[in-house]
Design an enzyme around this catalytic site. Sequence first.
Site, PDB file in Angstrom:
ATOM      1  N   SER A 130      55.956   4.843 -30.701  1.00 51.44           N
ATOM      2  CA  SER A 130      56.656   5.978 -30.112  1.00 51.44           C
ATOM      3  C   SER A 130      55.683   6.815 -29.279  1.00 51.44           C
ATOM      4  O   SER A 130      55.087   6.301 -28.340  1.00 51.44           O
ATOM      5  CB  SER A 130      57.324   6.795 -31.226  1.00 51.44           C
ATOM      6  OG  SER A 130      58.366   7.583 -30.707  1.00 51.44           O
ATOM      7  N   GLU A 172      60.861  -0.487 -26.031  1.00 51.84           N
ATOM      8  CA  GLU A 172      61.853  -0.015 -27.007  1.00 51.84           C
ATOM      9  C   GLU A 172      62.081   1.452 -26.736  1.00 51.84           C
ATOM     10  O   GLU A 172      61.252   2.097 -26.086  1.00 51.84           O
ATOM     11  CB  GLU A 172      61.347  -0.222 -28.448  1.00 51.84           C
ATOM     12  CG  GLU A 172      60.100   0.564 -28.839  1.00 51.84           C
ATOM     13  CD  GLU A 172      60.308   2.001 -29.270  1.00 51.84           C
ATOM     14  OE1 GLU A 172      61.421   2.335 -29.736  1.00 51.84           O
ATOM     15  OE2 GLU A 172      59.384   2.822 -29.121  1.00 51.84           O
ATOM     16  N   HIS A 195      62.467   1.878 -33.105  1.00 53.01           N
ATOM     17  CA  HIS A 195      62.765   2.915 -34.098  1.00 53.01           C
ATOM     18  C   HIS A 195      63.786   2.388 -35.096  1.00 53.01           C
ATOM     19  O   HIS A 195      64.883   2.933 -35.250  1.00 53.01           O
ATOM     20  CB  HIS A 195      63.253   4.175 -33.403  1.00 53.01           C
ATOM     21  CG  HIS A 195      62.154   4.924 -32.692  1.00 53.01           C
ATOM     22  ND1 HIS A 195      61.548   4.447 -31.550  1.00 53.01           N
ATOM     23  CD2 HIS A 195      61.537   6.102 -32.980  1.00 53.01           C
ATOM     24  CE1 HIS A 195      60.623   5.320 -31.158  1.00 53.01           C
ATOM     25  NE2 HIS A 195      60.593   6.323 -32.002  1.00 53.01           N
TER      26      HIS A 195
END
Lengths: 333, 333
Positions: A119, A233, A303
């Site tokens: 992230s 992602e 995630h």
Amino acid sequence: MPVKCDNRGNGILESVKKHIYIYSPSSAVRDKASFKRGIKRLEALDYEVEVDEAALAAHQRFAGDDETRLAAIHRAAASGADVALTTRGGYGLTRLLPGINYKAIAKAISKGTQFVGLSDFTAFQMALLAKTGALTWAGPALGEDFGAEAGADDIMQACFDDLVTGQGEGSGWQLPRHAPDSIANGAETNGGRKHGEYTIKDAMLWGGNLAMLTSLVGTPYLPAVKGGILFIEDVGEHPYRVERMLAQLLQAGILAQQKAIIFGQFSNYQLVPHDKGYKLASVVAWLQSQVKARVLTGLPFGHVATKVLLPVGQHVTLAVEGRDAFLLWGHQH
Amino acid sequence: MPVKCDNRGNGILESVKKHIYIYSPSSAVRDKASFKRGIKRLEALDYEVEVDEAALAAHQRFAGDDETRLAAIHRAAASGADVALTTRGGYGLTRLLPGINYKAIAKAISKGTQFVGLSDFTAFQMALLAKTGALTWAGPALGEDFGAEAGADDIMQACFDDLVTGQGEGSGWQLPRHAPDSIANGAETNGGRKHGEYTIKDAMLWGGNLAMLTSLVGTPYLPAVKGGILFIEDVGEHPYRVERMLAQLLQAGILAQQKAIIFGQFSNYQLVPHDKGYKLASVVAWLQSQVKARVLTGLPFGHVATKVLLPVGQHVTLAVEGRDAFLLWGHQH
């Protein structure tokens, strides 16, 4: 299961405990329960867990002010740990990029400390790769993964064990039954090609969170990777925003230089009535129409609980046989 | 009122009706009532309104497929209208950027057609500026502005009249009582300087929607403006995302080349408990600590009813006297 990590669990049989260093480079840890569960879980796996002094620091939404978080990153590098693991993502590394001592991080990595995260951590990984070429791992965070209330995911844990023990040789997953643009075109093809069998050898694997990647375009912190395999992602981003981000990578000339683009998991977004059939598959199909690179989907990373670990900055082999896809990198140690 | 547009209403006294061309380059028009109200409102102001044949086209979330929207843009350029006005923003121009005939747009502008819009339209404006240097206007859209259920905003309308009649000479607004970093530092200063009096002459005004601006970094569609005055606005973006976008412009070296950065309106975002005091003012203060440029706030432009029109790509003068700020550009025609 569609994913495999080899040699699961070998790590915990070794005689010397592996050392995990926990630190917070991004957002403040609010979920203390997950934080504690994560540490207990790692200790139960027979790891020696060391927690950075500022791991629970807080300043506004950050895990301490910029100076505090920079110091934590550099302590992680100086820790001599086998793995430096972030407590969580969120937001905060972007501001720190000009102040990180990349040479010190690269030196720690060359001495055996593996940096793992995802992230917001993508910013760190990309900047480090751009500045030094050093390898990091896209993988779990402490709280959401090891500290998950439902328990740590088996596959994530097996892949993590593989990393720590140096046993990992790659990851495999099953491609969705319908190839990306078959969703739009009704044919079991991939950009006009059958999935079939192909191998892409010795290509640099890089990527991570798409929003973080695009936020680095035009800055000194995005590596210039040619002939690479880009994985992406994201979470909470509507497909039109995913498309806009991919359009930036496309129009900046970055996608034309990749041999493959792999979609990981895009989670927790809301389609709306205005979309009228526009969805993530529309974005994948659009992308395939814009690039020569292979476009694959379904990589178990993002995630979501079930995630593999991926060596960012490593030259890998991508092998596809029908619906089976493999990213292979051999032993790391 | 904090805003002034000069010569309001002179336009409707002229003998030949001004010609407004309405077209849809971005998202599909779903709110037909606003669309109709907007046209009626413009007609009531004694404008001749021409509606593009695809203004109400729809394909997925777009106002027609890419070919349809490109054709609409080029029809707007060929219309000979005084103003080409978009129905709305949304998303869609990003995909079209490689296919736009920028020379044809610039030629239409040189012959007197003013292109007006905002939000997604920023991509068009930036690309056109980068490719040709042609001037466009950051301003209203048909539906949300002229078609607003509560009626068209007086100031927006006065500024629009000024544009159409060529009477506009600039816009003024009042700076917030507390200068940006005084919010953080408790002093009535602006980056260590008093607001005081200063003038920045002959600097290119550019900008628009911040998300669209940052989505163009690294692509051929962002103009390289040196010594400019950059204005920004956005909607539905949390301050941390605003900061991340500004960090990209900063780290890409773009902000260091500007003489002033002007915050317009940032609307419709939600602070959360996790922020713990982090807010938009924190971002403004952080930005001021990172750049030498003047940082101003409060410009009445963005996703709000009361908005001025701003000439994008025009050399302007920024004059500040205490809390009064003015952007001055003289007559356009």
